[in-house]
Design a protein around this motif. Sequence first.
Motif, PDB file in Angstrom:
ATOM      1  N   ARG A 255      32.396  30.904  42.316  1.00 27.83           N
ATOM      2  CA  ARG A 255      31.851  31.221  43.647  1.00 27.83           C
ATOM      3  C   ARG A 255      32.969  31.262  44.686  1.00 27.83           C
ATOM      4  O   ARG A 255      32.975  32.058  45.573  1.00 27.83           O
ATOM      5  CB  ARG A 255      30.830  30.158  44.043  1.00 27.83           C
ATOM      6  N   SER A 256      33.962  30.365  44.479  1.00 27.13           N
ATOM      7  CA  SER A 256      34.976  30.275  45.508  1.00 27.13           C
ATOM      8  C   SER A 256      35.926  31.464  45.512  1.00 27.13           C
ATOM      9  O   SER A 256      36.476  31.803  46.533  1.00 27.13           O
ATOM     10  CB  SER A 256      35.769  28.976  45.365  1.00 27.13           C
TER      11      SER A 256
ATOM     12  N   ARG B  93      36.861  33.412  48.768  1.00 27.59           N
ATOM     13  CA  ARG B  93      38.200  33.502  49.363  1.00 27.59           C
ATOM     14  C   ARG B  93      38.599  34.953  49.614  1.00 27.59           C
ATOM     15  O   ARG B  93      39.242  35.265  50.618  1.00 27.59           O
ATOM     16  CB  ARG B  93      39.222  32.815  48.459  1.00 27.59           C
TER      17      ARG B  93
END
Lengths: 268, 461
Positions: free
Chosen positions: B24-25, B29
């Motif tokens: 998800r990150s 980002r």
Amino acid sequence: MKRVLAALLVLASTAVAGCGLNRPESIVDKDELVIGVRSDLPSVGFRKPDGTYEGFDVDVARYLAARLGKSVSFLGVLAADREKVLMDGRADMVVATFTIDQERKRRVLFAGPYHISYQDILIRPDEKIANVRDLEGRRICEVQGSNAAQRVVAERGVKAQLVPFPDYNRCLTALKDKQVDAVTTNDVILAGLAARDGSGLRLANALFNEQRTGVGLAKGDVPGCEAVNRAITAMYQDGTAQKLLRKWFGASWLKRGIVAVPQFEGCS
Amino acid sequence: MTMVRPAPGNAPVPVTAAPAPVRRSVPGRIRVISGITAASLVLLFAALAVGTISAREGLRVIGRDAGPQVVATAGLYLALSDMDAQVANVLVMGTAYPDQRRDALARYERQRAEANRTLLQAFELSGDNPAERNTVQSVLDGLGRYEQLAGRALLLNEQAAHPPGPPPDNVVRTYREATDLMRVVLLPQAYNLTLESGTIVRATYDSQGVLAPLARAAVVLAGLVALACLVWLQVFLARRFRRVFGPALLVATVTTAAALLFGTSALGRDEAHLRTAKVAGFDSVLTLAKARAISNSMQGDQSRYLLDKERADTYQHTFLDRSLSVMYTEAGSLPEYHTAVAGHTTGYLGLLGPELVGRQGEVVAREYRRFQAADKAFRDLVTSGSTNEAVAERLGPVKTAFDAYDRALTELAGTHQKVFERSIRGGEGALDNLWRLLPFAIGAIGVLMVAGVWPRLREYR
């Protein structure tokens, strides 16, 4: 990343601050103006015993400062001080029968003229002199430090006799005692002297040698000069100029000629 | 810069950590970096747009507003001043010189029409400046009164049928009223209007002098940040997805760099054009307009000196005063000035001083000396009492000399006017190009950004 950004911001703000320093000082940026006015001319610029100033020039100076949105304090000056107080920064502005000429313009910036005066002739009430030519063969008082009498002879080629006196007061006494027949200089100065004397001495209304009386400013203060010119335009458009002339020189003064905004010298 | 291949070992590959939040990150980002990049790009283009708009406003004020205002108001002054000079000329001609008289009256009519035309133009150009509008209005009112007085003086003059030289007293008195109105009320206002245009140009130019470098610095700053962000985005993507290039982002980076370079250079060119327009064009045009105006009044002073005996001294002094302001040398009286100017060939002071350079400047200086020499001859005739000859001199050699001088001034002003117009057009051209290309650059970079980032984001769907 953030460090680079910060560094760039610092750089940019230094550049901005640097730009601000390049501008020469202007009266526009000040809150209070020190204005030089004459201290020795009744009705024009005169220091009263209580230390305050009054006269046409003083009222003009007050009006201009108010128009520029500045508070004002006065500095009494004599003819010889006018350039000096501007150059050494003791005064921000000089409103003191300061005639615009090309020689002075090398050292001082002139706004205005705010008034056109003429050289005129002060005579005894019974005298018939009406024109500078009528001074032919007559005795004129020559005040030390003023070239007005000299100009009648040198520039106008009128063969008059010059009699020297140290100041205007003694000139007036000599005129009344018939030691001389005429005193000549700037018309507003003569009108002020005659009014204070009160014995009926009068102006011949000869109106020769136009003199453009300007507002002296430090050389280079172009924005200040332009702002003063706009204020002078307003002074004529709103009727203040006429009002002040009537107040200091009487209603008959307005019959000498049309009161209208003078042709400015230009600030560059 | 996108060629940098990150060492594989450095890539923080999430193996052991809980996979879900990391996955998800990564798109998160990407979105954040893309967002920052897009924001910095918006900043770049905003800075470019603001810089362009402010520069364009500067060019408009100087080139399309105050510049033409100087020409219009100087034209107004010349027309007014010439009207009064023509009336004075007719009055001293008396019953002689029928041809010149007709010419002078025709010229009076022409200048009257010209004055009305330039007044209208000045009124239009004065925009919403109330003081300027008041001034134009006041000149308009005064002009009507002047025409009445001048008409009456001309009529009385005709009835008097006098020989060449000063007309009878009643004519002189009526003319005095007219010329006082013209010289004390109307001409100063016209002259001050010209100066006011100079003030507007000076103020605009000075504020551009502060704003333009600021805008350019903002563009450079925003551009560098945008480029850095683009590189950052690519380095991040390269590490995450083990690709050396993203062609779309690479092209976006190059396009941004090009926009930055082109934008700063266009703004820089505009600044240079504005500087030339002001310093080499406008300043000289304004100075020469002032010199022409003052000179034109000088030739009027000659006729007035001839026709009004009582005020002859005043008019002679005014002539000297104006001469001194046009070309200064130390002189206490007119004869002294004549002598000084005749021998003066370099290092001029006064209004014309800085303008008398180059071949055209030399011509102006020469013609001015001739005009002053003619003035001396004319005044010598008046002083010796030869009125007829003095009138002939005024209408003949003095007029010819003045016309030649005025022509030289006009030509010199024309040269500077061309520089002015060319520089304004040059500045506008540079901005036009920038303005036209900006939308394409924005569109292209936007599309490329999406093309570069979108496929990576899709991998996480």
